[in-house]
Enzyme design. Structure first.
Site, PDB file in Angstrom:
ATOM      1  N   GLU A 135       0.806  -1.243   0.000  1.00 26.02           N
ATOM      2  CA  GLU A 135       0.000   0.000   0.000  1.00 26.02           C
ATOM      3  C   GLU A 135       0.834   1.287   0.000  1.00 26.02           C
ATOM      4  OE1 GLU A 135      -2.813  -0.342   3.224  1.00 26.02           O
ATOM      5  OE2 GLU A 135      -3.543  -2.277   2.510  1.00 26.02           O
ATOM      6  N   GLU A 248      -6.475 -10.606  -1.001  1.00 26.97           N
ATOM      7  CA  GLU A 248      -7.317 -10.289   0.171  1.00 26.97           C
ATOM      8  C   GLU A 248      -8.778 -10.126  -0.241  1.00 26.97           C
ATOM      9  OE1 GLU A 248      -5.723  -6.924   2.375  1.00 26.97           O
ATOM     10  OE2 GLU A 248      -3.657  -7.560   2.060  1.00 26.97           O
TER      11      GLU A 248
HETATM   12  O1  G3I Z   1      -4.940  -7.010  19.311  1.00 20.74           O
HETATM   13  C1  G3I Z   1      -5.702  -5.880  19.731  1.00 20.74           C
HETATM   14  C2  G3I Z   1      -6.481  -6.180  20.978  1.00 20.74           C
HETATM   15  O2  G3I Z   1      -5.586  -6.459  22.023  1.00 20.74           O
HETATM   16  C3  G3I Z   1      -7.375  -4.986  21.312  1.00 20.74           C
HETATM   17  O3  G3I Z   1      -8.184  -5.305  22.399  1.00 20.74           O
HETATM   18  C4  G3I Z   1      -8.247  -4.639  20.111  1.00 20.74           C
HETATM   19  C5  G3I Z   1      -9.086  -3.408  20.377  1.00 20.74           C
HETATM   20  O4  G3I Z   1      -9.317  -2.658  19.201  1.00 20.74           O
HETATM   21  O5  G3I Z   1      -7.432  -4.388  19.006  1.00 20.74           O
HETATM   22  C6  G3I Z   1      -6.646  -5.508  18.605  1.00 20.74           C
HETATM   23  O6  G3I Z   1      -5.888  -5.141  17.498  1.00 20.74           O
HETATM   24  C7  G3I Z   1      -6.597  -5.084  16.271  1.00 20.74           C
HETATM   25  C8  G3I Z   1      -5.906  -6.020  15.280  1.00 20.74           C
HETATM   26  O7  G3I Z   1      -6.524  -5.908  14.004  1.00 20.74           O
HETATM   27  C9  G3I Z   1      -5.983  -7.491  15.710  1.00 20.74           C
HETATM   28  O8  G3I Z   1      -7.315  -7.908  15.797  1.00 20.74           O
HETATM   29  C10 G3I Z   1      -6.557  -3.654  15.756  1.00 20.74           C
HETATM   30  O9  G3I Z   1      -7.305  -2.815  16.597  1.00 20.74           O
HETATM   31  C11 G3I Z   1      -7.126  -3.600  14.347  1.00 20.74           C
HETATM   32  O10 G3I Z   1      -6.929  -2.298  13.831  1.00 20.74           O
HETATM   33  C12 G3I Z   1      -6.411  -4.600  13.469  1.00 20.74           C
HETATM   34  O11 G3I Z   1      -7.025  -4.568  12.185  1.00 20.74           O
HETATM   35  C13 G3I Z   1      -6.312  -5.212  11.157  1.00 20.74           C
HETATM   36  C14 G3I Z   1      -6.028  -4.213  10.036  1.00 20.74           C
HETATM   37  O12 G3I Z   1      -5.401  -4.879   8.968  1.00 20.74           O
HETATM   38  C15 G3I Z   1      -5.138  -3.072  10.498  1.00 20.74           C
HETATM   39  O13 G3I Z   1      -4.931  -2.172   9.445  1.00 20.74           O
HETATM   40  C16 G3I Z   1      -7.180  -6.346  10.633  1.00 20.74           C
HETATM   41  O14 G3I Z   1      -7.331  -7.345  11.629  1.00 20.74           O
HETATM   42  C17 G3I Z   1      -6.535  -6.948   9.370  1.00 20.74           C
HETATM   43  O15 G3I Z   1      -7.437  -7.868   8.813  1.00 20.74           O
HETATM   44  C18 G3I Z   1      -6.270  -5.825   8.385  1.00 20.74           C
HETATM   45  O16 G3I Z   1      -5.699  -6.368   7.223  1.00 20.74           O
HETATM   46  C19 G3I Z   1      -5.351  -5.425   6.199  1.00 20.74           C
HETATM   47  C20 G3I Z   1      -4.133  -5.987   5.483  1.00 20.74           C
HETATM   48  O17 G3I Z   1      -3.092  -6.252   6.391  1.00 20.74           O
HETATM   49  C21 G3I Z   1      -3.659  -5.044   4.385  1.00 20.74           C
HETATM   50  N1  G3I Z   1      -4.736  -4.706   3.491  1.00 20.74           N
HETATM   51  C22 G3I Z   1      -5.963  -4.221   4.106  1.00 20.74           C
HETATM   52  C23 G3I Z   1      -6.451  -5.213   5.166  1.00 20.74           C
HETATM   53  C24 G3I Z   1      -7.780  -4.779   5.740  1.00 20.74           C
HETATM   54  O18 G3I Z   1      -7.657  -3.573   6.460  1.00 20.74           O
END
Ligand code: G3I
Length: 349
Positions: A135, A248
């Site tokens: 990205e 994805e």
């Molecule tokens: O692990 C913490 C947890 O401890 C906490 O309680 C919770 C509260 O919000 O957050 C948890 O972390 C989250 C993490 O995923 C694990 O679940 C983050 O907030 C959350 O922002 C994060 O989101 C991820 C996202 O990337 C971040 O940009 C998604 O799971 C993941 O599926 C997503 O994947 C991305 C690809 O890597 C790149 N392309 C886009 C795609 C979708 O956004």
């Protein structure tokens, strides 16, 4: 593996079907059975990102990544590593150190080099495709490498090529991918695809070890989507001698609530599987498309409601892990491709 599973049908035509996985969800037998039974390549959704693997400087947590790699090897699956160079999900010690000046740009570059060498070496020989850089391009028209990106603003655009060189040194046999969203015409203008194509051609001319392009494939039924455009854009990347992959895939839409995830527009129940099918056909149209990965497979496990208020329903299984029409759509396209539909001429890989 059932002969009508996605992975078996795809194997007949030289394609790997993949999913993002939350490694600790493998504790749930229903979840585990779908991962093992339906998919032949897996991607850790978060567990190879820098924030997760080095939460404190010098203290590593490989537990999720190790678990998924071991699971894949036990189940005859390959692994897509995701992702080494991205502005998001960086450890707080790194970003705050840069912000408060205790990490200089020269030190930042050394830390990145070390991060890539450490992670790629750890899994050397066990990763099929690495999403090295993720990205970097703007959504504007024309699109460019984002000058405000965390890495680019501190280290210049050349850091992207360096990341590929470092990853290649650490694991010369892994296929190294540039990964992004809206790079196969999903933005309607094709501006981002044009910019990424031009940049890739330049990088390859300079001998940068890039082997493939990952189009993420995050769609939303409220916008237009052209499978024909996608095919043309994927073909254009392939014309550079690159592999391509859908990395994805998901198709979100507005839903009644985040628990049940019933689409509020009944036409979306047709558009959602149709757009999944068009993306798969876009990949099937060229033999250089080596894998088709969905970004998770259960609506309950979704990243979408947290990012797009009111939306959901983006995967191929419902909130109770029952297959949805999108699952059947993918299954039928794979079966058709295997029974003589004019796809993937020129042999497998
Ligand atoms: O692990 C913490 C947890 O401890 C906490 O309680 C919770 C509260 O919000 O957050 C948890 O972390 C989250 C993490 O995923 C694990 O679940 C983050 O907030 C959350 O922002 C994060 O989101 C991820 C996202 O990337 C971040 O940009 C998604 O799971 C993941 O599926 C997503 O994947 C991305 C690809 O890597 C790149 N392309 C886009 C795609 C979708 O956004």
């Amino acid at each position: 593996v059932a002969p009508d599973s996605l992975r078996a049908l795809a194997a007949n035509i030289g394609l790997r079907m993949g999913t993002a996985v939350i490694p600790f969800d493998l504790d749930h037998p229903d979840y585990q059975a779908i991962v093992a039974g339906q998919f032949s390549v897996v991607t850790p959704g978060n567990e190879m990102k820098w924030q997760v693997v080095e939460p404190t400087q010098g203290t590593f947590d490989w537990s999720g990544a190790d678990r998924l790699v071991a699971f894949a090897e036990q189940h005859g699956q390959l692994v897509r590593g995701h992702t080494l160079l991205w502005h998001s999900q960086l450890p707080a010690w790194l970003t705050s150190g840069v912000d408060n000046g205790t990490i200089s740009n020269a030190q930042l570059r050394d830390l990145l080099h070390q991060h890539i060498i450490t992670e790629v070496s750890r899994y050397k020989g066990r990763i099929w495709q690495w999403d090295v850089a993720n990205e970097f391009f703007t959504d504007s028209n024309p699109s460019t490498i984002n000058p405000n990106d965390f890495w680019v603003s501190h280290l210049g655009t050349g850091v992207i090529a360096d990341a590929f060189r470092w990853a290649h040194q650490a694991d010369p046999h892994a296929l190294l991918f540039y990964n992004d969203y809206n790079i196969a015409g999903e933005d309607g203008t094709n501006a981002k695809s044009d910019a990424v194509f031009a940049w890739l051609r330049q990088m390859l001319a300079q001998g940068v070890p890039i082997n493939g392009v990952g189009d993420q494939g995050h769609l939303d039924t409220q916008y237009g989507f052209s499978g024909t455009q996608m095919t043309q854009d994927l073909q254009r990347y392939a014309s550079l001698g690159l592999k391509v992959a859908i990395t994805e895939a998901d198709v979100r839409t507005f839903v009644n609530n985040a628990t049940d995830q019933v689409p509020t527009d009944h036409l979306a129940t047709f558009a959602q599987p149709d757009e999944f099918g068009q993306m798969l056909k876009g990949c099937l149209a060229l033999r250089q498309c080596i894998s088709f990965t969905v970004w998770g497979f259960g609506d309950a496990d979704s990243w979408v409601p947290g990012f797009f208020t009111g939306e959901g329903y983006e995967t191929i299984y419902d909130v109770n892990l029952q297959p949805k029409p999108a699952y059947t759509e993918l299954q039928q396209e794979l079966a058709l491709a295997g029974s003589g539909a004019p796809h993937r001429t020129g042999g497998g890989f």
